[in-house]
Scaffold this motif. Structure first.
Motif, mmCIF file in Angstrom:
data_model
loop_
_atom_site.group_PDB
_atom_site.id
_atom_site.type_symbol
_atom_site.label_atom_id
_atom_site.label_comp_id
_atom_site.label_asym_id
_atom_site.label_seq_id
_atom_site.Cartn_x
_atom_site.Cartn_y
_atom_site.Cartn_z
ATOM 1 N N ALA A 44 3.658 -4.585 -5.444
ATOM 2 C CA ALA A 44 3.076 -5.885 -5.801
ATOM 3 C C ALA A 44 1.680 -6.036 -5.201
ATOM 4 C CB ALA A 44 3.981 -7.012 -5.313
ATOM 5 N N ALA A 45 1.509 -5.657 -3.938
ATOM 6 C CA ALA A 45 0.203 -5.790 -3.281
ATOM 7 C C ALA A 45 -0.841 -4.907 -3.944
ATOM 8 C CB ALA A 45 0.330 -5.427 -1.803
ATOM 9 N N LEU A 46 -0.448 -3.708 -4.344
ATOM 10 C CA LEU A 46 -1.389 -2.808 -5.000
ATOM 11 C C LEU A 46 -1.799 -3.350 -6.368
ATOM 12 C CD1 LEU A 46 -2.932 -0.198 -4.689
ATOM 13 C CD2 LEU A 46 -0.904 1.053 -5.457
ATOM 14 N N VAL A 86 -11.804 -6.048 -1.002
ATOM 15 C CA VAL A 86 -10.838 -5.647 -2.027
ATOM 16 C C VAL A 86 -10.707 -4.138 -2.163
ATOM 17 C CG1 VAL A 86 -10.256 -5.810 -4.474
ATOM 18 C CG2 VAL A 86 -11.133 -7.814 -3.258
ATOM 19 N N ILE A 87 -11.812 -3.416 -2.310
ATOM 20 C CA ILE A 87 -11.705 -1.975 -2.535
ATOM 21 C C ILE A 87 -11.144 -1.282 -1.295
ATOM 22 C CG2 ILE A 87 -14.047 -1.374 -1.784
ATOM 23 C CD1 ILE A 87 -12.178 0.079 -4.847
ATOM 24 N N ARG A 88 -11.453 -1.817 -0.120
ATOM 25 C CA ARG A 88 -10.911 -1.247 1.118
ATOM 26 C C ARG A 88 -9.396 -1.388 1.152
ATOM 27 N NH1 ARG A 88 -10.234 -4.107 5.653
ATOM 28 N NH2 ARG A 88 -11.774 -5.684 5.038
ATOM 29 N N HIS A 89 -8.910 -2.589 0.846
ATOM 30 C CA HIS A 89 -7.461 -2.791 0.808
ATOM 31 C C HIS A 89 -6.820 -1.970 -0.310
ATOM 32 C CE1 HIS A 89 -6.866 -5.738 3.939
ATOM 33 N NE2 HIS A 89 -7.800 -6.531 3.448
ATOM 34 N N MET A 90 -7.479 -1.884 -1.439
ATOM 35 C CA MET A 90 -6.905 -1.166 -2.570
ATOM 36 C C MET A 90 -6.704 0.307 -2.233
ATOM 37 S SD MET A 90 -8.116 -1.240 -6.554
ATOM 38 C CE MET A 90 -9.266 0.121 -6.540
ATOM 39 N N THR A 91 -7.720 0.926 -1.633
ATOM 40 C CA THR A 91 -7.572 2.341 -1.285
ATOM 41 C C THR A 91 -6.572 2.520 -0.140
ATOM 42 O OG1 THR A 91 -9.501 2.254 0.193
ATOM 43 C CG2 THR A 91 -9.889 2.908 -2.079
ATOM 44 N N GLU A 144 -3.010 2.611 -1.354
ATOM 45 C CA GLU A 144 -2.579 3.869 -1.962
ATOM 46 C C GLU A 144 -1.874 4.742 -0.925
ATOM 47 O OE1 GLU A 144 -2.484 4.781 -4.985
ATOM 48 O OE2 GLU A 144 -3.858 3.427 -6.040
ATOM 49 N N SER A 145 -2.333 4.706 0.324
ATOM 50 C CA SER A 145 -1.651 5.436 1.396
ATOM 51 C C SER A 145 -0.361 4.745 1.796
ATOM 52 C CB SER A 145 -2.560 5.563 2.619
ATOM 53 O OG SER A 145 -3.628 6.437 2.376
ATOM 54 N N GLU A 203 5.735 6.456 5.140
ATOM 55 C CA GLU A 203 7.028 5.845 5.497
ATOM 56 C C GLU A 203 7.989 5.864 4.300
ATOM 57 O OE1 GLU A 203 7.031 5.538 8.462
ATOM 58 O OE2 GLU A 203 5.171 4.709 9.224
ATOM 59 N N GLY A 204 7.922 6.928 3.525
ATOM 60 C CA GLY A 204 8.764 7.069 2.341
ATOM 61 C C GLY A 204 7.967 6.773 1.089
ATOM 62 N N THR A 205 7.833 7.753 0.218
ATOM 63 C CA THR A 205 7.048 7.575 -0.999
ATOM 64 C C THR A 205 7.728 6.599 -1.951
ATOM 65 O OG1 THR A 205 8.145 9.379 -2.186
ATOM 66 C CG2 THR A 205 6.234 9.965 -0.811
ATOM 67 N N GLU A 206 6.962 6.171 -2.940
ATOM 68 C CA GLU A 206 7.523 5.310 -3.979
ATOM 69 C C GLU A 206 8.731 5.976 -4.630
ATOM 70 O OE1 GLU A 206 5.807 2.741 -7.766
ATOM 71 O OE2 GLU A 206 4.904 4.681 -7.297
#
Length: 383
Positions: A325-327, A348-353, A356-357, A362-365
């Motif tokens: 949701a945040a992404l 925004v772009i800082r949070h967006m990138t 992605e990490s 802590e466990g992938t999608e």
């Protein structure tokens, strides 16, 4: 903004934690974080004592100088810290929910006395060595191993993508032994142990990320965490860290949302603010809904955790849903800001990138999807 008024359900103590974290990030992080991100630096040593004095390091643990705060209070702190930057929340999570948590849960009394009070105060830093270059989602097949030589243990192997690695005073290293997977405390400066920072990252740049190398690292028997054997140990610590992400991701998304609302109200096109256009309002409304739903999930999981009823599957639900949701919010906010959305003048772009990490660590999608799939069907898809 918080149309559901989720924060009205917080206790006075939890609101105090929220306000304290907001003041700290406004004064100490917000003025500098874009520069840290651009330079690829993070002043861990400088910030750690300040975070410790505010009770944010190991805040959900009890004793040994730790505050013993409730799960929701800890979650709220993670949310506010990540609203500043995911690297800041990651630093706090690794220190408290991974390194300190492992020692608190599974360490000897001597290990706890030696490390926890200093780590809670920010005087000593820790890292958590589980992920390897060839084994991220499959830690059961780790290659790092420890063998007995006389009374000592000798460790060989490597760990990858380790937050705080090169600044840590102690590394919690998980290794394969003839008796199963065991945890070891490896102090900084131990012969054969080194940490090399990973550069050229385009995400989590305001964070120390390292590779750990262990070449015939000799440690005494007292270095082993005595109270756990097998993957149950590191995975239980990861569940603590994932819980922090359930909350933290909301903070990153909220920062993007707030930037989009402010920008839409001041940016004019075709003779009026873009906030007046239906497509912009739809984007903002969807962001509000996504963050409101994420807030309810976080609060519910937090209350379950405080009641001792939360399951790993519920934490996976929250981590998967809230980071996604945040992404989505960050990506949509970027479109509201147009070309300005890709500059570090806005968050925004800082949070967006960064997100992605967060989606991966802590466990992938994919792993959390399969955790839920197994809970639903009773069939494991990855074993």
């Amino acid at each position: 903004m918080d149309l559901l008024r989720v924060d009205d359900r917080l206790t006075d103590e939890e609101r105090l934690v929220r306000d304290t974290a907001r003041r700290f990030t406004a004064e100490r992080i917000a003025p500098h974080v874009a520069d840290w991100f651009e330079a690829g630096t993070f002043p861990a040593r400088e910030l750690a004592p300040e975070l410790g004095s505010l009770g944010f390091l190991g805040m959900h643990l009890s004793g040994y100088g730790c505050p013993g705060a409730g799960a929701v209070a800890y979650g709220v702190a993670c949310r506010e810290l990540e609203a500043a930057d995911s690297g800041l929340r990651s630093f706090v999570s690794v220190q408290g929910s991974l390194a300190m948590s492992a020692i608190h849960k599974f360490g000897s009394e001597e290990q706890k006395q030696e490390w926890l009070p200093r780590m809670a105060a920010g005087e000593a830093l820790g890292c958590f060595g589980l992920t390897e270059p060839d084994h991220g989602s499959d830690p059961a097949n780790m290659r790092t191993h420890a063998k007995r030589e006389g009374s000592d243990w000798v460790l060989n192997g490597s760990k990858m993508w380790i937050t705080n690695g090169s600044v840590a005073d102690v590394a919690v290293v998980w290794a394969r032994t003839d008796d199963g997977i065991r945890g070891f405390l490896v102090p900084r400066g131990t012969r054969g142990f080194s940490a090399r920072d990973i550069h050229k990252k385009l995400s989590l740049r305001a964070s120390v990320t390292s590779e750990l190398s262990l070449s015939d690292v000799r440690v005494p028997p007292s270095a082993m965490l005595p109270e756990v054997r097998g993957l149950r140990g590191p995975l239980s610590c990861l569940s603590e860290a994932r819980y922090g992400i359930v909350w933290g991701a909301i903070g990153a998304g909220r920062a993007c949302y707030e930037a989009a609302v402010e920008y839409a109200g001041s940016r004019e096109q075709f003779g009026r603010p873009i906030a007046a256009f239906q497509l912009t309002q739809r984007k903002l409304a969807e962001m509000e809904i996504a963050l409101g739903q994420a807030g309810l999930v976080a609060l519910h999981v937090g209350r379950l955790k405080e009641a001792g009823e939360v399951t790993p599957q519920q934490v996976s639900f929250g981590k998967l849903a809230n980071v996604r949701a945040a992404l989505d919010v960050a990506r949509s906010a970027r479109t509201v800001l147009g070309a300005n959305g890709v500059t570090l003048e806005y968050p925004v772009i800082r949070h967006m990138t960064n997100l992605e990490s967060v989606l991966t660590y802590e466990g992938t999608e994919e792993i959390h999807t399969l955790v839920l799939g197994e809970a639903i069907t009773g069939v494991s898809a990855y074993r």
